[in-house]
Design a protein around this motif. Structure first.
Motif, PDB file in Angstrom:
ATOM      1  N   CYS A  70       0.842  -1.191   0.000  1.00  0.00           N
ATOM      2  CA  CYS A  70       0.000   0.000   0.000  1.00  0.00           C
ATOM      3  C   CYS A  70       0.877   1.240   0.000  1.00  0.00           C
ATOM      4  N   GLY A  71       0.283   2.338  -0.388  1.00  0.00           N
ATOM      5  CA  GLY A  71       0.973   3.622  -0.370  1.00  0.00           C
ATOM      6  C   GLY A  71       0.249   4.599  -1.263  1.00  0.00           C
ATOM      7  N   GLY A  72       0.636   5.845  -1.187  1.00  0.00           N
ATOM      8  CA  GLY A  72      -0.022   6.835  -2.023  1.00  0.00           C
ATOM      9  C   GLY A  72       0.585   8.206  -1.872  1.00  0.00           C
ATOM     10  N   TRP A  73      -0.206   9.199  -2.252  1.00  0.00           N
ATOM     11  CA  TRP A  73       0.243  10.583  -2.195  1.00  0.00           C
ATOM     12  C   TRP A  73      -0.902  11.436  -1.668  1.00  0.00           C
ATOM     13  N   SER A  74      -0.563  12.673  -1.290  1.00  0.00           N
ATOM     14  CA  SER A  74      -1.574  13.533  -0.699  1.00  0.00           C
ATOM     15  C   SER A  74      -1.431  14.974  -1.134  1.00  0.00           C
ATOM     16  N   ARG A  75      -2.583  15.617  -1.269  1.00  0.00           N
ATOM     17  CA  ARG A  75      -2.674  17.063  -1.499  1.00  0.00           C
ATOM     18  C   ARG A  75      -2.788  17.808  -0.175  1.00  0.00           C
ATOM     19  N   ARG A  76      -2.790  17.090   0.918  1.00  0.00           N
ATOM     20  CA  ARG A  76      -2.969  17.682   2.244  1.00  0.00           C
ATOM     21  C   ARG A  76      -1.616  17.951   2.907  1.00  0.00           C
ATOM     22  N   ARG A  77      -1.609  18.848   3.875  1.00  0.00           N
ATOM     23  CA  ARG A  77      -0.358  19.288   4.501  1.00  0.00           C
ATOM     24  C   ARG A  77       0.309  18.238   5.392  1.00  0.00           C
ATOM     25  N   THR A  78      -0.448  17.353   6.000  1.00  0.00           N
ATOM     26  CA  THR A  78       0.128  16.375   6.919  1.00  0.00           C
ATOM     27  C   THR A  78       1.146  15.496   6.189  1.00  0.00           C
ATOM     28  N   LEU A  79       2.357  15.406   6.736  1.00  0.00           N
ATOM     29  CA  LEU A  79       3.436  14.673   6.085  1.00  0.00           C
ATOM     30  C   LEU A  79       3.413  13.181   6.393  1.00  0.00           C
ATOM     31  N   PHE A  80       3.004  12.804   7.589  1.00  0.00           N
ATOM     32  CA  PHE A  80       2.950  11.379   7.939  1.00  0.00           C
ATOM     33  C   PHE A  80       2.016  11.183   9.115  1.00  0.00           C
ATOM     34  N   TRP A  92      -5.550  21.910   2.267  1.00  0.00           N
ATOM     35  CA  TRP A  92      -5.019  21.592   0.940  1.00  0.00           C
ATOM     36  C   TRP A  92      -3.740  22.359   0.645  1.00  0.00           C
ATOM     37  N   LEU A  93      -2.851  21.714  -0.080  1.00  0.00           N
ATOM     38  CA  LEU A  93      -1.612  22.326  -0.545  1.00  0.00           C
ATOM     39  C   LEU A  93      -1.862  23.067  -1.862  1.00  0.00           C
ATOM     40  N   ASP A  94      -1.029  24.043  -2.151  1.00  0.00           N
ATOM     41  CA  ASP A  94      -1.071  24.754  -3.429  1.00  0.00           C
ATOM     42  C   ASP A  94      -0.039  24.096  -4.352  1.00  0.00           C
ATOM     43  N   PRO A  95      -0.491  23.403  -5.406  1.00  0.00           N
ATOM     44  CA  PRO A  95       0.471  22.680  -6.255  1.00  0.00           C
ATOM     45  C   PRO A  95       1.471  23.590  -6.973  1.00  0.00           C
ATOM     46  N   THR A  97       3.128  26.052  -5.558  1.00  0.00           N
ATOM     47  CA  THR A  97       4.194  26.509  -4.669  1.00  0.00           C
ATOM     48  C   THR A  97       4.599  25.509  -3.591  1.00  0.00           C
ATOM     49  N   GLU A  98       3.842  24.424  -3.436  1.00  0.00           N
ATOM     50  CA  GLU A  98       4.120  23.479  -2.359  1.00  0.00           C
ATOM     51  C   GLU A  98       4.289  22.062  -2.910  1.00  0.00           C
ATOM     52  N   ALA A  99       4.934  21.225  -2.138  1.00  0.00           N
ATOM     53  CA  ALA A  99       5.187  19.841  -2.539  1.00  0.00           C
ATOM     54  C   ALA A  99       4.065  18.921  -2.063  1.00  0.00           C
ATOM     55  N   ALA A 100       3.626  18.026  -2.950  1.00  0.00           N
ATOM     56  CA  ALA A 100       2.700  16.966  -2.551  1.00  0.00           C
ATOM     57  C   ALA A 100       3.450  16.024  -1.609  1.00  0.00           C
ATOM     58  N   LYS A 101       2.710  15.226  -0.869  1.00  0.00           N
ATOM     59  CA  LYS A 101       3.305  14.317   0.107  1.00  0.00           C
ATOM     60  C   LYS A 101       3.157  12.871  -0.352  1.00  0.00           C
ATOM     61  N   ILE A 102       4.242  12.119  -0.284  1.00  0.00           N
ATOM     62  CA  ILE A 102       4.178  10.663  -0.472  1.00  0.00           C
ATOM     63  C   ILE A 102       3.885  10.084   0.901  1.00  0.00           C
ATOM     64  N   ARG A 103       2.910   9.163   0.967  1.00  0.00           N
ATOM     65  CA  ARG A 103       2.407   8.733   2.261  1.00  0.00           C
ATOM     66  C   ARG A 103       2.320   7.221   2.409  1.00  0.00           C
ATOM     67  N   ALA A 104       2.682   6.754   3.579  1.00  0.00           N
ATOM     68  CA  ALA A 104       2.374   5.414   4.095  1.00  0.00           C
ATOM     69  C   ALA A 104       2.581   4.275   3.110  1.00  0.00           C
ATOM     70  N   ALA A 131      -1.747  16.387 -11.307  1.00  0.00           N
ATOM     71  CA  ALA A 131      -2.535  17.330 -10.500  1.00  0.00           C
ATOM     72  C   ALA A 131      -1.855  18.696 -10.391  1.00  0.00           C
ATOM     73  N   GLY A 132      -0.708  18.847 -11.053  1.00  0.00           N
ATOM     74  CA  GLY A 132      -0.030  20.139 -11.087  1.00  0.00           C
ATOM     75  C   GLY A 132       1.122  20.315 -10.123  1.00  0.00           C
ATOM     76  N   PHE A 133       1.421  19.299  -9.308  1.00  0.00           N
ATOM     77  CA  PHE A 133       2.532  19.417  -8.367  1.00  0.00           C
ATOM     78  C   PHE A 133       3.857  19.270  -9.096  1.00  0.00           C
ATOM     79  N   GLN A 134       4.844  20.026  -8.644  1.00  0.00           N
ATOM     80  CA  GLN A 134       6.169  20.000  -9.262  1.00  0.00           C
ATOM     81  C   GLN A 134       7.223  19.406  -8.346  1.00  0.00           C
ATOM     82  N   ALA A 135       6.817  19.084  -7.128  1.00  0.00           N
ATOM     83  CA  ALA A 135       7.762  18.514  -6.158  1.00  0.00           C
ATOM     84  C   ALA A 135       6.995  17.597  -5.209  1.00  0.00           C
TER      85      ALA A 135
END
Length: 187
Positions: A70-80, A92-95, A97-104, A131-135
């Protein structure tokens, strides 16, 4: 053995909780003490259902339907962290200016080293890019650092995260700039 990658559903929650515990207990045993692992399973590791509801969390399953990664990514601020972790920020993060999160990201030890973690990571990266994220950024477990480095992530200085019962656990913050890339199919 062949595997199928699909989006997780809330009906998968119990299987995911068992998989995460099985994975970190076995694959994390060389890096973490049993007491650290058990304490981390009460918040730092676990299911974060917002990702499932957002449609950004994936599972790999066998032909018989057993979830083995399992695993995924997030548009939300929580890192883990799981639903039990009180320090969540679900905004929500701003794609732009902010980095999406790889999660769990967790893999069943009986299915480790078969490309499942990499396949989930590549799918997550491709969707975050679309989704427009660059990092991307993530908080790696010590056993996960090598995979993320092989996939182009840069490690920051290790951090010590406080756990219940006066314990702590080491994680490594990591990041990556995204570029257009094709995702490999899961075989």
């Amino acid at each position: 053995m062949s595997y199928r990658l699909r989006r997780a559903t809330l009906a998968d929650e119990a299987s995911l909780r068992e998989l995460i515990a099985r994975s970190i207990r076995a694959l994390g045993a060389a890096d973490y003490a049993p007491a650290q692992i058990e304490a981390a399973l009460r918040g730092a590791f676990g299911v974060y259902t917002a990702l499932i509801r957002d449609g950004t969390y994936f599972v790999a399953e066998t032909g018989s339907g057993t979830i083995v990664a399992c695993g995924g990514w997030s548009r939300r601020r929580t890192l883990f962290g799981s639903d039990e972790r009180a320090e969540r920020d679900e905004s929500w993060l701003d794609p732009r200016t902010e980095a999406a999160k790889i999660r769990a990201c967790f893999v069943d030890p009986a299915h480790a080293r078969r490309g499942l973690g990499r396949a989930i990571l590549e799918r997550s990266e491709a969707e975050a890019l679309a989704a427009g994220f660059q990092a991307l950024e993530l908080m790696a477990t010590l056993p996960g650092v090598r995979l993320y480095e092989q996939c182009g992530y840069q490690a920051g200085a290790p951090v010590s995260h406080p756990l219940p019962d006066g314990l702590s656990i080491r994680f490594v913050p990591m990041s990556k700039r995204l570029t257009a890339q094709a995702t490999a199919p899961l075989q």
